[in-house]
Design a protein around this motif. Sequence first.
Motif, PDB file in Angstrom:
ATOM      1  N   LEU A   1       0.811  -1.224   0.000  1.00  0.00           N
ATOM      2  CA  LEU A   1       0.000   0.000   0.000  1.00  0.00           C
ATOM      3  C   LEU A   1       0.842   1.270   0.000  1.00  0.00           C
ATOM      4  CD1 LEU A   1      -2.752  -1.004   2.584  1.00  0.00           C
ATOM      5  CD2 LEU A   1      -2.843  -1.127   0.093  1.00  0.00           C
ATOM      6  N   ARG A   2       0.305   2.320  -0.600  1.00  0.00           N
ATOM      7  CA  ARG A   2       0.865   3.660  -0.485  1.00  0.00           C
ATOM      8  C   ARG A   2       0.188   4.344   0.705  1.00  0.00           C
ATOM      9  NH1 ARG A   2       3.737   5.278  -4.920  1.00  0.00           N
ATOM     10  NH2 ARG A   2       4.611   6.647  -3.303  1.00  0.00           N
ATOM     11  N   PRO A   3       0.767   5.432   1.207  1.00  0.00           N
ATOM     12  CA  PRO A   3       0.269   5.966   2.483  1.00  0.00           C
ATOM     13  C   PRO A   3      -1.227   6.287   2.539  1.00  0.00           C
ATOM     14  CG  PRO A   3       2.364   6.986   1.922  1.00  0.00           C
ATOM     15  CD  PRO A   3       1.973   6.126   0.751  1.00  0.00           C
ATOM     16  N   TRP A   4      -1.803   6.687   1.439  1.00  0.00           N
ATOM     17  CA  TRP A   4      -3.210   7.086   1.449  1.00  0.00           C
ATOM     18  C   TRP A   4      -4.159   5.913   1.204  1.00  0.00           C
ATOM     19  CZ3 TRP A   4       0.645   8.330  -1.886  1.00  0.00           C
ATOM     20  CH2 TRP A   4       0.589   7.742  -3.153  1.00  0.00           C
ATOM     21  N   GLU A   5      -3.625   4.736   1.039  1.00  0.00           N
ATOM     22  CA  GLU A   5      -4.458   3.575   0.739  1.00  0.00           C
ATOM     23  C   GLU A   5      -4.830   2.802   2.008  1.00  0.00           C
ATOM     24  OE1 GLU A   5      -2.843   2.878  -3.841  1.00  0.00           O
ATOM     25  OE2 GLU A   5      -2.038   1.628  -2.238  1.00  0.00           O
TER      26      GLU A   5
ATOM     27  N   ALA B   1       8.577  13.526   1.156  1.00  0.00           N
ATOM     28  CA  ALA B   1       9.103  12.222   1.567  1.00  0.00           C
ATOM     29  C   ALA B   1       7.983  11.183   1.609  1.00  0.00           C
ATOM     30  CB  ALA B   1       9.778  12.325   2.932  1.00  0.00           C
ATOM     31  N   ALA B   2       6.860  11.564   2.215  1.00  0.00           N
ATOM     32  CA  ALA B   2       5.752  10.613   2.352  1.00  0.00           C
ATOM     33  C   ALA B   2       5.170  10.234   0.998  1.00  0.00           C
ATOM     34  CB  ALA B   2       4.661  11.190   3.251  1.00  0.00           C
ATOM     35  N   ALA B   3       5.112  11.189   0.093  1.00  0.00           N
ATOM     36  CA  ALA B   3       4.468  10.936  -1.197  1.00  0.00           C
ATOM     37  C   ALA B   3       5.390  10.221  -2.177  1.00  0.00           C
ATOM     38  CB  ALA B   3       3.988  12.254  -1.807  1.00  0.00           C
ATOM     39  N   PHE B   4       6.678  10.555  -2.121  1.00  0.00           N
ATOM     40  CA  PHE B   4       7.580  10.074  -3.163  1.00  0.00           C
ATOM     41  C   PHE B   4       8.233   8.730  -2.836  1.00  0.00           C
ATOM     42  CE2 PHE B   4       8.656  14.817  -4.221  1.00  0.00           C
ATOM     43  CZ  PHE B   4       7.377  14.992  -4.712  1.00  0.00           C
ATOM     44  N   LEU B   5       8.374   8.419  -1.565  1.00  0.00           N
ATOM     45  CA  LEU B   5       9.179   7.264  -1.179  1.00  0.00           C
ATOM     46  C   LEU B   5       8.336   6.063  -0.775  1.00  0.00           C
ATOM     47  CD1 LEU B   5      11.938   9.037   0.964  1.00  0.00           C
ATOM     48  CD2 LEU B   5      12.024   8.382  -1.444  1.00  0.00           C
TER      49      LEU B   5
ATOM     50  N   LEU C   1      17.327   1.822   1.062  1.00  0.00           N
ATOM     51  CA  LEU C   1      17.679   2.128  -0.315  1.00  0.00           C
ATOM     52  C   LEU C   1      17.694   3.650  -0.488  1.00  0.00           C
ATOM     53  CD1 LEU C   1      18.034   0.869  -3.263  1.00  0.00           C
ATOM     54  CD2 LEU C   1      15.610   1.364  -3.551  1.00  0.00           C
ATOM     55  N   PRO C   2      18.863   4.253  -0.597  1.00  0.00           N
ATOM     56  CA  PRO C   2      18.897   5.711  -0.793  1.00  0.00           C
ATOM     57  C   PRO C   2      18.161   6.074  -2.077  1.00  0.00           C
ATOM     58  CG  PRO C   2      21.087   4.845  -0.302  1.00  0.00           C
ATOM     59  CD  PRO C   2      20.209   3.658  -0.602  1.00  0.00           C
ATOM     60  N   LYS C   3      17.269   7.047  -1.999  1.00  0.00           N
ATOM     61  CA  LYS C   3      16.428   7.311  -3.171  1.00  0.00           C
ATOM     62  C   LYS C   3      16.208   8.802  -3.428  1.00  0.00           C
ATOM     63  CE  LYS C   3      13.747   5.900  -6.516  1.00  0.00           C
ATOM     64  NZ  LYS C   3      14.250   5.060  -7.596  1.00  0.00           N
ATOM     65  N   LEU C   4      15.980   9.586  -2.395  1.00  0.00           N
ATOM     66  CA  LEU C   4      15.650  10.996  -2.589  1.00  0.00           C
ATOM     67  C   LEU C   4      16.833  11.857  -2.156  1.00  0.00           C
ATOM     68  CD1 LEU C   4      13.085  12.828  -3.296  1.00  0.00           C
ATOM     69  CD2 LEU C   4      12.915  13.169  -0.839  1.00  0.00           C
TER      70      LEU C   4
ATOM     71  N   GLU D   1       6.808  12.908 -13.838  1.00  0.00           N
ATOM     72  CA  GLU D   1       5.460  12.327 -13.928  1.00  0.00           C
ATOM     73  C   GLU D   1       5.207  11.270 -12.856  1.00  0.00           C
ATOM     74  OE1 GLU D   1       2.740  12.986 -15.774  1.00  0.00           O
ATOM     75  OE2 GLU D   1       3.865  14.710 -16.536  1.00  0.00           O
ATOM     76  N   THR D   2       6.227  10.460 -12.591  1.00  0.00           N
ATOM     77  CA  THR D   2       6.076   9.351 -11.643  1.00  0.00           C
ATOM     78  C   THR D   2       5.671   9.830 -10.262  1.00  0.00           C
ATOM     79  OG1 THR D   2       7.849   8.261 -12.849  1.00  0.00           O
ATOM     80  CG2 THR D   2       7.267   7.318 -10.718  1.00  0.00           C
ATOM     81  N   LEU D   3       6.074  11.034  -9.929  1.00  0.00           N
ATOM     82  CA  LEU D   3       5.864  11.529  -8.570  1.00  0.00           C
ATOM     83  C   LEU D   3       4.551  12.288  -8.402  1.00  0.00           C
ATOM     84  CD1 LEU D   3       9.501  12.787  -7.851  1.00  0.00           C
ATOM     85  CD2 LEU D   3       8.508  10.560  -7.340  1.00  0.00           C
ATOM     86  N   LYS D   4       3.805  12.433  -9.485  1.00  0.00           N
ATOM     87  CA  LYS D   4       2.632  13.310  -9.418  1.00  0.00           C
ATOM     88  C   LYS D   4       1.379  12.738  -8.745  1.00  0.00           C
ATOM     89  CE  LYS D   4       3.796  16.168 -13.447  1.00  0.00           C
ATOM     90  NZ  LYS D   4       3.412  16.522 -14.836  1.00  0.00           N
ATOM     91  N   PRO D   5       1.068  11.459  -8.947  1.00  0.00           N
ATOM     92  CA  PRO D   5      -0.254  11.014  -8.486  1.00  0.00           C
ATOM     93  C   PRO D   5      -0.457  11.086  -6.973  1.00  0.00           C
ATOM     94  CG  PRO D   5       0.654   9.465 -10.069  1.00  0.00           C
ATOM     95  CD  PRO D   5       1.764  10.402  -9.690  1.00  0.00           C
ATOM     96  N   PHE D   6      -1.632  11.476  -6.568  1.00  0.00           N
ATOM     97  CA  PHE D   6      -2.111  11.358  -5.191  1.00  0.00           C
ATOM     98  C   PHE D   6      -1.408  12.277  -4.197  1.00  0.00           C
ATOM     99  CE2 PHE D   6      -3.509   7.335  -7.072  1.00  0.00           C
ATOM    100  CZ  PHE D   6      -4.834   7.316  -6.680  1.00  0.00           C
ATOM    101  N   VAL D   7      -0.683  13.273  -4.690  1.00  0.00           N
ATOM    102  CA  VAL D   7       0.022  14.153  -3.757  1.00  0.00           C
ATOM    103  C   VAL D   7      -0.968  14.961  -2.915  1.00  0.00           C
ATOM    104  CG1 VAL D   7       1.611  16.111  -3.577  1.00  0.00           C
ATOM    105  CG2 VAL D   7       2.141  14.195  -5.089  1.00  0.00           C
ATOM    106  N   ARG D   8      -2.091  15.337  -3.493  1.00  0.00           N
ATOM    107  CA  ARG D   8      -3.080  16.065  -2.689  1.00  0.00           C
ATOM    108  C   ARG D   8      -3.606  15.210  -1.531  1.00  0.00           C
ATOM    109  NH1 ARG D   8      -5.657  20.818  -4.016  1.00  0.00           N
ATOM    110  NH2 ARG D   8      -7.685  20.086  -3.334  1.00  0.00           N
ATOM    111  N   ASN D   9      -3.731  13.906  -1.742  1.00  0.00           N
ATOM    112  CA  ASN D   9      -4.142  13.027  -0.658  1.00  0.00           C
ATOM    113  C   ASN D   9      -3.118  13.063   0.482  1.00  0.00           C
ATOM    114  OD1 ASN D   9      -6.330  10.844  -2.080  1.00  0.00           O
ATOM    115  ND2 ASN D   9      -5.055  12.001  -3.427  1.00  0.00           N
ATOM    116  N   VAL D  10      -1.863  13.029   0.102  1.00  0.00           N
ATOM    117  CA  VAL D  10      -0.810  13.070   1.131  1.00  0.00           C
ATOM    118  C   VAL D  10      -0.836  14.412   1.854  1.00  0.00           C
ATOM    119  CG1 VAL D  10       1.676  12.949   1.554  1.00  0.00           C
ATOM    120  CG2 VAL D  10       0.607  11.407  -0.105  1.00  0.00           C
ATOM    121  N   ILE D  11      -1.020  15.493   1.107  1.00  0.00           N
ATOM    122  CA  ILE D  11      -1.073  16.824   1.735  1.00  0.00           C
ATOM    123  C   ILE D  11      -2.195  16.870   2.765  1.00  0.00           C
ATOM    124  CG2 ILE D  11      -1.617  19.254   1.289  1.00  0.00           C
ATOM    125  CD1 ILE D  11      -0.137  18.948  -1.405  1.00  0.00           C
TER     126      ILE D  11
END
Lengths: 347, 347, 347, 347
Positions: free
Chosen positions: B73-77, C69-73, C134-137, C219-229
Amino acid sequence: MLHFCNDYSEGAHPRVMRALADSNMESTAGYGCDPYCEAAREALKARFACPEADVHFLVGGTQTNLVAAAAFLRPWEAVIAAESGHVAVHETGAIEATGHKVFVVPGTDGKLSAEAVRRAVMEHRTGTEEHMVLPKLVYISDSTEFGTIYTRAELLALRAACDELGLWLYLDGARIGAALTAEGNDVAPEDFARLCDAFYFGGTKNALLFGEALVIVNETLKPFVRNVIKQRGGMLAKGRLLGVQFGAILQDDLWLETARHANAMAQRLAAGLAALGVPFFLASPTNQIFPVFPDAVVTALRDDVAFEFWAKPDERHTAIRFVCSWATDEAQVEALLACVKAHLSQV
Amino acid sequence: MLHFCNDYSEGAHPRVMRALADSNMESTAGYGCDPYCEAAREALKARFACPEADVHFLVGGTQTNLVAAAAFLRPWEAVIAAESGHVAVHETGAIEATGHKVFVVPGTDGKLSAEAVRRAVMEHRTGTEEHMVLPKLVYISDSTEFGTIYTRAELLALRAACDELGLWLYLDGARIGAALTAEGNDVAPEDFARLCDAFYFGGTKNALLFGEALVIVNETLKPFVRNVIKQRGGMLAKGRLLGVQFGAILQDDLWLETARHANAMAQRLAAGLAALGVPFFLASPTNQIFPVFPDAVVTALRDDVAFEFWAKPDERHTAIRFVCSWATDEAQVEALLACVKAHLSQV
Amino acid sequence: MLHFCNDYSEGAHPRVMRALADSNMESTAGYGCDPYCEAAREALKARFACPEADVHFLVGGTQTNLVAAAAFLRPWEAVIAAESGHVAVHETGAIEATGHKVFVVPGTDGKLSAEAVRRAVMEHRTGTEEHMVLPKLVYISDSTEFGTIYTRAELLALRAACDELGLWLYLDGARIGAALTAEGNDVAPEDFARLCDAFYFGGTKNALLFGEALVIVNETLKPFVRNVIKQRGGMLAKGRLLGVQFGAILQDDLWLETARHANAMAQRLAAGLAALGVPFFLASPTNQIFPVFPDAVVTALRDDVAFEFWAKPDERHTAIRFVCSWATDEAQVEALLACVKAHLSQV
Amino acid sequence: MLHFCNDYSEGAHPRVMRALADSNMESTAGYGCDPYCEAAREALKARFACPEADVHFLVGGTQTNLVAAAAFLRPWEAVIAAESGHVAVHETGAIEATGHKVFVVPGTDGKLSAEAVRRAVMEHRTGTEEHMVLPKLVYISDSTEFGTIYTRAELLALRAACDELGLWLYLDGARIGAALTAEGNDVAPEDFARLCDAFYFGGTKNALLFGEALVIVNETLKPFVRNVIKQRGGMLAKGRLLGVQFGAILQDDLWLETARHANAMAQRLAAGLAALGVPFFLASPTNQIFPVFPDAVVTALRDDVAFEFWAKPDERHTAIRFVCSWATDEAQVEALLACVKAHLSQV
């Protein structure tokens, strides 16, 4: 293939296996609420002279460490660890996954000094504390990831620093047996219980199939730990398997015998390597040793021996780790020495 | 004392114990990267007809469920579960501790219907989705916490709902053997692999010392699961213990034999109770049954029998749970029936 | 009292205040779904030449960083930051509270080099990756916490390292205006959009009441960011307040004017101090400067000036930080210089 | 377009805007450590008769709720909320993202009863508590999500249940002004401080640009809350903006005036609708009302009025929500009534 890769390559000591077999068909309550666990808890508390402690049996070390962080810390509190600490490097961010920062400080051969702890805390006391984590749980391991051990004086100094700064001292005892039976050790089991707020007594790396016993000495840290264990997936349904095993290894101090044997095999190996002129990355009195070989020898050894890469002290040499366990025998040590000798002669 | 409290009161089936003893002194790689695990993974994939699946061996069920939530799951799921679901009630908020909501919906005798899933999703599709969690992982168990089982048609309907709504279907198979060997079952092992995105094959409650095998069928869910297992404290150092045990229980379908036996004992007990005029809280075809007794009988039984309280259907009666395991024998069933009969006669 | 403590001591630029007043009684949709936000998003994308980007307006910097961090990782992924990075030191473990490790590496005057990133990743590629994060961001800030700025070549090298190693490059632009208007800067706004996967355009420290604009290019990082916010408490109900303010500050490049002014005041102050013989802890071309004084002077200054302690370069000297903002005027700078001169003469 | 969608569609009351403008160019300390915040904290404590309370100003409601959960609860503790509670439904799982379960129970028109709380706790006291979350924080809102209000007797009963069961009572006061000024209200401001362990005084929905004031009465809950606020991204850099606004709204009880106005407008609207024969989904004495219209009317209204869908009481009717704010005037109410009348006549 010779196995010197780690101290969890084999199953359990025959006396542990026998205890499991003997109790196999009994019906008992689950989740550690059985007579075997009760007896093992009492035996452990007696052995470490902490009759008031709470003892919880868990399956593995990372699990135990993350349960401790989750149970002991509030969200803004952090762990202090040496940069080589297991929680800092080799647990896939398990502590952070519980929401807590691991603040790393330089260690010396894997050991954390009271001075380093004091500096770490002072760095966080700048008048803007609320913008920074609050260092709270001091994580040490004995023996360390480098096989080194703490002296009693070092532990006393850490305790004093913790008292002075309001910190918890937590000891990862995955290899506590190796530490206590090492040449030069001046720490007694009861010292751990007296000086730490909590520690764990490791079984996985000392002749059990699996199992770590979390010993909580500080009253403040005791409540609701079983809830955390369950929440983090660490509560074994057939919990008595842990009680049976810890009971067996504690009986007649079998755990000291197995640990002493592992150390002795490793030190015999170290002496043999030294006699061959092999230098060491650092000196360790326990069951992990770190010889340095020319790269070509390391490559050649891989065909015959399982071991771990450790470090590159220079461009042409490699430090590797050999680990002996309760199950390593003299014949294996001799075979490894012969193998090394043969490869060295070809360089 | 008669033990009908659960199906994890004893150790392991003798063939499992023998396999552990036989392999005890071998040296192998740790963390599940050994030949025993490799062979057991292959055997499991063959048995469930999912040659492309990833299989991970874990120690316990809560651990497996929380690893699945954290990895998939992603955080919002969020997870959708029946209100009686194990993840919703009996894991001390383990899923929430990974940051994910468990959205509960009414179940029927522990089962979640495709219709309930559809309604749950629709409640979250209101045009203000970003203010609500996104239901994503459908959690079901078979057999359920009430001992009931899914029909093939029900599973097909759930799969269709998941496909339609973009959900993952995850099955907790702690008692998958009980489900597959129950009278009236029309689901085959390969159906689970075909219809679920992931499921686990339970060993703890079916004759292993411990162990659950997480089977991931959906490609999307496969990457980095071992990282999550390690991070959540679920990676067993002597991982081969799981491979050895699963290998033994899969051999010659021993797992079906043990599960069938547990079911048979429970159904024999149910028939005996019914003959005594005892009513049931609900009908279960598996190894958990739920008789209803006058309160006084329940109190009296506690002296002789270990069992669990289940519910209060009315002021003067209590539903309790009797569970049989692979280790329950006919003599124990007859003894319990005699005991019940004696107590009933005194009311 | 003279205020050189930070660049968020005053309210907003008069043009920003006027825009808020002018729109105050309008009724609009909440949560950023209003025409002001829409227009500001378009203006920002135009200014940074990233017409396809997603823009989200948030209230503060820590909030923006933790949302990223929460949205991208994924849970096993970590942030790489310089040891002075804001996320590493001054956010009370906000990233760790989302479950992710911040792996710190030595920086140079607050800057992270491509080489340091490469080393950090290599330390985690040892063949036992699943035991490590896994270092990523890759987290960088421009200007940095030390007031220093990145060159275009340095950013290109970081981008190349990220491409090579599969990392996201994320830039904390709390002081992006200060960086872009600094003497010696060779980076253009569009470079940030071209080289970063995501960055934020800071308003709080550059003449807004509050506000940071998260710009997501990849593009990969765009979906669901408003949910995380929303989930992280970062969605402002009267979201248009952010749109109104960003609209005002973007108009006619007011943001560059305010940032340039802050830099100019700080550099004028630095020149004045240098003329008085004051040395600097490090050279900064932006609105934060770090003079070193004898301890007695620092103590004396506290009566008249608000500033921050920075470091102790030696036993008897202290480095402090003076910050100028869009609201600092020449008279204040001159007053501070006079004050320093008076105190220095008394040592 | 007529705006009856919510009570955060406009900016701030003119007196609040003036206070912001007047203080705009002053330099003050950041993060809420300024004289404006100090004065507003004192004013708030005086108004609610809780001189010993801690007051923290935050930007938004979800942020405040999640800070409370993170700061007040230990990992195994859970929130109890009505199933319509904002934390349960409309915060994208913000509480769960801090690791805590929200245990939902049926409410009555948005209200949670002492009896429901007691039942919820009892469901978790089964002798196997460590396998379940520990309900700890009782979440209520006043006015509720349905516009209803608690009576003093109901709050006293909740307090008594919390005392008896060892729970914290937390009140979400996003619309506390609406509750206190509603017809039929018998609760006084000081009751909230006396009966709750913590509550928040809402500004966003009552004439501020933004802002919620978390009031912590219980000593146990006070320590380190600022650390949590910072960690969760809720610490406003220019914190005085909150102090200035709360100071302005508290002066001469402006907040009661604005809330009373919003209620009056909504009740006037309700009376007008009733006169047109419009039924209501439920009765609310505050600024949110819930008329029921034939579906065709609802569709038609969308062209002229902004409002929210609420529920489908039957196949052919829809309940919608109209909200009035401090900024709604009589002309708008009359315009809406005329609009409704016109549409009703066409059905």
